[in-house]
Write an enzyme that holds these catalytic residues in place. Structure first.
Site, PDB file in Angstrom:
ATOM      1  N   GLU A   1       4.980 -10.296  -7.841  1.00  0.00           N
ATOM      2  CA  GLU A   1       4.821  -9.656  -6.540  1.00  0.00           C
ATOM      3  C   GLU A   1       4.271 -10.627  -5.500  1.00  0.00           C
ATOM      4  O   GLU A   1       4.683 -10.599  -4.353  1.00  0.00           O
ATOM      5  CB  GLU A   1       3.915  -8.422  -6.650  1.00  0.00           C
ATOM      6  CG  GLU A   1       4.582  -7.238  -7.323  1.00  0.00           C
ATOM      7  CD  GLU A   1       5.837  -6.761  -6.588  1.00  0.00           C
ATOM      8  OE1 GLU A   1       5.923  -6.915  -5.359  1.00  0.00           O
ATOM      9  OE2 GLU A   1       6.743  -6.244  -7.265  1.00  0.00           O
TER      10      GLU A   1
ATOM     11  N   TYR B   1      -0.665  -3.697  -0.614  1.00  0.00           N
ATOM     12  CA  TYR B   1       0.659  -3.790  -1.242  1.00  0.00           C
ATOM     13  C   TYR B   1       0.563  -4.261  -2.708  1.00  0.00           C
ATOM     14  O   TYR B   1       1.087  -3.608  -3.622  1.00  0.00           O
ATOM     15  CB  TYR B   1       1.581  -4.746  -0.456  1.00  0.00           C
ATOM     16  CG  TYR B   1       2.880  -4.957  -1.190  1.00  0.00           C
ATOM     17  CD1 TYR B   1       3.915  -4.039  -1.076  1.00  0.00           C
ATOM     18  CD2 TYR B   1       3.040  -6.019  -2.074  1.00  0.00           C
ATOM     19  CE1 TYR B   1       5.086  -4.177  -1.801  1.00  0.00           C
ATOM     20  CE2 TYR B   1       4.201  -6.172  -2.806  1.00  0.00           C
ATOM     21  CZ  TYR B   1       5.221  -5.250  -2.664  1.00  0.00           C
ATOM     22  OH  TYR B   1       6.361  -5.386  -3.396  1.00  0.00           O
TER      23      TYR B   1
ATOM     24  N   ASP C   1       7.359  -2.389   0.987  1.00  0.00           N
ATOM     25  CA  ASP C   1       7.692  -3.754   1.407  1.00  0.00           C
ATOM     26  C   ASP C   1       8.709  -3.650   2.548  1.00  0.00           C
ATOM     27  O   ASP C   1       9.002  -2.542   3.022  1.00  0.00           O
ATOM     28  CB  ASP C   1       8.223  -4.577   0.217  1.00  0.00           C
ATOM     29  CG  ASP C   1       9.588  -4.091  -0.253  1.00  0.00           C
ATOM     30  OD1 ASP C   1      10.055  -3.022   0.221  1.00  0.00           O
ATOM     31  OD2 ASP C   1      10.212  -4.781  -1.086  1.00  0.00           O
TER      32      ASP C   1
END
Ligand code: SF4
Length: 353
Positions: free
Chosen positions: A34, A117, A135
């Protein structure tokens, strides 16, 4: 509601890409992937991820890793603060969490470089907890699906997007569902020419209904780019190359480089190089020979970098460092072992070190 969720999940089951971190959803793999994928295209991210986990198979190995090696593995991905933060976080995880990522959203948010996030991604993808993630793919998908026509990075649009992302998660299925949203945005609801005719949720999509998919999301006006002319010199002396390590703070922290800098108004690249060498190292250099001019971008800066070979005219090969924390004279075969910023790396490729 169920219907749209089911359609998204069924589409994902049939169309998801085969990605290395999807084999086990190991929290460490999810975290690294990520962070790497922020600002990076998938194909490139996968190659970097494979190289990374081969060298650093677990959190403990990152915590014990040398910074130069970590930066070398990150070289080319840019935004090097991400690599510095991974190294810092790995050390904390080793000390405080037994080299594991905690299954705790608030604890994750307390770690360097982990924001809303990444914490949401780890909680949902690794631990399958019902936390949303948004995202750029999900922003675009939702702007169209729910017809959000205010600037997508603005407060009101962000609030809507995150609340929709939370609201839509089918209980206990966040891992699959969050990935399905991102994948649908990436593969079908593309930035240009969204593939509405094959989209599994076209019957729910307000933008498609209004024939307005191309107009969404609304993007803020980008900052205009700044052009910068720079120069750098590959100093060769006694068959060795001079490199210096940038300061621990600021742009390209702790990366290695050839000295150089901005070309001032009225200066030729050659004059700028001689001046920069003197200011940064107190070396006198001469016999300049052009290597190439390379272009690269850094945030909003469009950089034109003039690269030269140069030779040492000072009698003493020990520099007085004014813009670096360390230096080395290295044989040319070893230059590629160090991590350099993008422009310098392009020159190294051209030279063929
Ligand atoms: Fe995106 Fe088109 Fe699907 Fe709407 S119908 S979500 S615009 S691909």
């Amino acid at each position: 509601m169920d219907k749209i969720q089911n359609k998204i999940l069924s589409w994902f089951a049939e169309n998801q890409r085969d990605l290395p971190w999807r084999k086990t959803y190991d929290p460490y793999h999810v975290w690294i992937s990520e962070v790497m994928l922020q600002q990076t295209q998938m194909e490139r991210g996968v190659a970097y991820f494979k190289r990374w986990v081969k060298r650093f198979p677990d959190i403990g190995s990152v915590a014990d890793g040398k910074e130069d090696e970590i930066l070398k593995l990150w070289e080319g991905l840019g935004y090097y603060s991400r690599a510095h933060n991974i190294a810092k976080t790995a050390k904390i995880l080793l000390k405080e969490y037994g080299a594991n990522l905690p299954e705790d959203y608030q604890a994750l948010l307390g770690l360097p470089g982990i924001g809303k996030y990444t914490a949401g991604a780890i909680m949902s993808l690794a631990f399958n907890q019902d936390y949303p993630i948004v995202d750029a793919n999900v922003e675009r998908l939702f702007a169209r699906l729910f017809y959000i026509d205010s600037p997508i990075k603005g407060k009101s649009a962000q609030k809507k997007v995150w609340s929709k992302a939370k609201e839509l998660i089918p209980a206990g299925q966040a891992r699959q569902f969050n990935q399905a949203l991102m994948e649908l945005g990436a593969l079908v609801c593309k930035p240009k020419r969204p593939m509405c005719r094959v989209c599994p949720i076209d019957s729910f999509c307000k933008a498609d209904l209004e024939n307005a998919a191309d107009q969404l999301p609304v993007l803020a006006k980008g900052k205009s780019s700044i052009r910068i002319e720079m120069v750098t010199g590959v100093l060769v002396h006694d068959s060795k190359i001079f490199i210096q390590k940038r300061p621990a703070n600021g742009v390209w922290a702790n990366l290695w480089e050839f000295p150089g800098g901005r070309i001032e108004q009225g200066e030729t690249p050659e004059q700028a190089l001689v001046r920069e060498y003197c200011e940064e190292t107190e070396f006198e250099v001469g016999n300049l020979q052009k290597i190439a001019v390379v272009k690269h971008t850094y945030t909003i800066h469009n950089i034109t970098l003039h690269g030269f070979y140069c030779q040492l005219h000072s009698s003493n090969p020990r520099p007085v460092l004014h813009a670096a924390q360390d230096y080395q004279w290295v044989i040319q075969e070893r230059v590629k072992d160090f991590a350099f910023p993008a422009g310098h790396r392009k020159l190294i490729e051209i030279i063929g070190f």
